[in-house]
Design an enzyme around this catalytic site. Structure first.
Site, mmCIF file in Angstrom:
data_model
loop_
_atom_site.group_PDB
_atom_site.id
_atom_site.type_symbol
_atom_site.label_atom_id
_atom_site.label_comp_id
_atom_site.label_asym_id
_atom_site.label_seq_id
_atom_site.Cartn_x
_atom_site.Cartn_y
_atom_site.Cartn_z
ATOM 1 N N SER A 198 0.841 -1.192 0.000
ATOM 2 C CA SER A 198 0.000 0.000 0.000
ATOM 3 C C SER A 198 0.874 1.239 0.000
ATOM 4 O O SER A 198 2.009 1.216 0.489
ATOM 5 C CB SER A 198 -0.909 0.022 1.233
ATOM 6 O OG SER A 198 -1.595 1.253 1.326
ATOM 7 N N TYR A 213 -2.842 -1.341 10.015
ATOM 8 C CA TYR A 213 -2.784 -1.698 8.595
ATOM 9 C C TYR A 213 -1.477 -1.225 7.962
ATOM 10 O O TYR A 213 -0.798 -1.973 7.253
ATOM 11 C CB TYR A 213 -3.984 -1.074 7.887
ATOM 12 C CG TYR A 213 -4.038 -1.262 6.388
ATOM 13 C CD1 TYR A 213 -4.565 -2.430 5.831
ATOM 14 C CD2 TYR A 213 -3.601 -0.257 5.522
ATOM 15 C CE1 TYR A 213 -4.645 -2.590 4.457
ATOM 16 C CE2 TYR A 213 -3.675 -0.414 4.153
ATOM 17 C CZ TYR A 213 -4.201 -1.584 3.625
ATOM 18 O OH TYR A 213 -4.272 -1.740 2.253
#
Length: 307
Positions: A198, A213
């Site tokens: 990400s 995350y």
């Protein structure tokens, strides 16, 4: 200058899905079917359909979290390019998985797709799936896409529960290790491992509402680079990561706050959120022989978002 009329609305700067905040879901990782408009899986920014070129003909590909979002688009493009697909999904996502399989057969009638429902939070479950993969593939896997993930936006560390921290760590990073370790012996010279990371990953951005995350995605980048350095010379298997920016997927609708959704993707240089197809094309490149000199790399599919 305005984009041509042939460009779908989803690719126009400033686009937000209608009533985007009202599309919030409470069933992480979310359902694809309720999203309006549906995320684009095989329609490109010029309004045309993705044109395959047989880049993955005869390959066997394992894709985790392939039922919706980026994983769904990857499975569709891989099938179009000729790969046989082992499509993993969480047991709660049966409807999306069946929808994806049905759509693959619609656009690629000769495709071979194997569905596998598995909760990958325990090592035992990962090893059970590896045995299913071994039987399905006759012990030969050319492409491994570690794509599955979970998240839940929590603005302050004091509100982030230990239970959520452990859950996200196990699901997003531990399972990548379990699967990769045990599938790697099935991969031939020229194989490709692609991990979905990400743009939030340290040291790139660091989303303040996705502390856990972001930590897992940082681990995935480190895992990608170290594993590549460990195996690429000896085994000829390349390892890369894709680091998406804001992409319109069910996971976003199911885990982001109302405030985040109302501006989702608008701060990128392109001025909009991305579509799953725009990420899936990077996965096609990294799985094919076109990328034979690429390894230990992080591909930022982020709409020009600075980091």
């Amino acid at each position: 200058m305005s984009p041509p009329n042939s460009v779908p609305d989803q690719f126009r700067p400033g686009f937000l899905p209608p009533s985007v905040a009202k599309q919030m879901q409470d069933n992480s990782p979310g359902q694809q079917r309720p999203l309006t408009p549906a995320p684009l899986d095989d329609v490109l920014a010029d309004g045309t359909k993705y044109k395959p070129a047989g880049k993955l003909q005869g390959k066997k590909a394992v894709v985790t979290g392939g039922d919706s979002g980026i994983g769904r688009a990857v499975c569709i493009l891989y099938a179009l390019e000729g790969a046989d697909i082992f499509l993993h999904y969480h047991p709660a996502e049966e409807t999306d998985a069946q929808d994806t399989k049905e759509y693959i057969f619609k656009v690629a009638p000769n495709a071979k797709v194997e569905l596998c429902a598995q909760d990958l939070r325990e090592e035992k479950a990962c090893l059970e799936m590896v045995e299913k993969i071994r039987k399905w593939s006759s012990g030969l896997v050319h492409i491994l896409v570690n794509n599955h993930a979970t998240q839940q936006e929590v603005p302050a560390i004091g509100d982030l529960s230990s239970e959520q921290w452990r859950h996200v760590m196990i699901d997003n990073s531990h399972s990548f290790f379990y699967l990769t370790k045990n599938i790697l012996p099935m991969m031939p010279w020229g194989g490709s491992i692609i991990n979905n990371a990400s743009i939030t990953t340290n040291p790139f951005v660091g989303h303040p509402g996705l502390l856990d995350y972001t930590a897992t995605k940082g681990a995935i980048v480190g895992f990608t680079r170290a594993l590549s350095n460990q195996i690429v010379k000896e085994k000829g298997v390349r390892v890369n990561a894709v680091c998406p920016g804001p992409i319109w997927t069910p996971l976003v609708a199911a885990t982001m706050t109302k405030e985040s959704l109302e501006s989702f993707g608008l701060t990128t240089a392109i001025g909009r959120a991305g579509q799953p197809v725009e990420v899936a094309t990077a996965f096609v490149f990294l799985a094919s022989a076109d990328s034979s000199y690429f390894t230990a790399q992080c591909f930022h599919v982020n709409g020009g978002q600075p980091y």
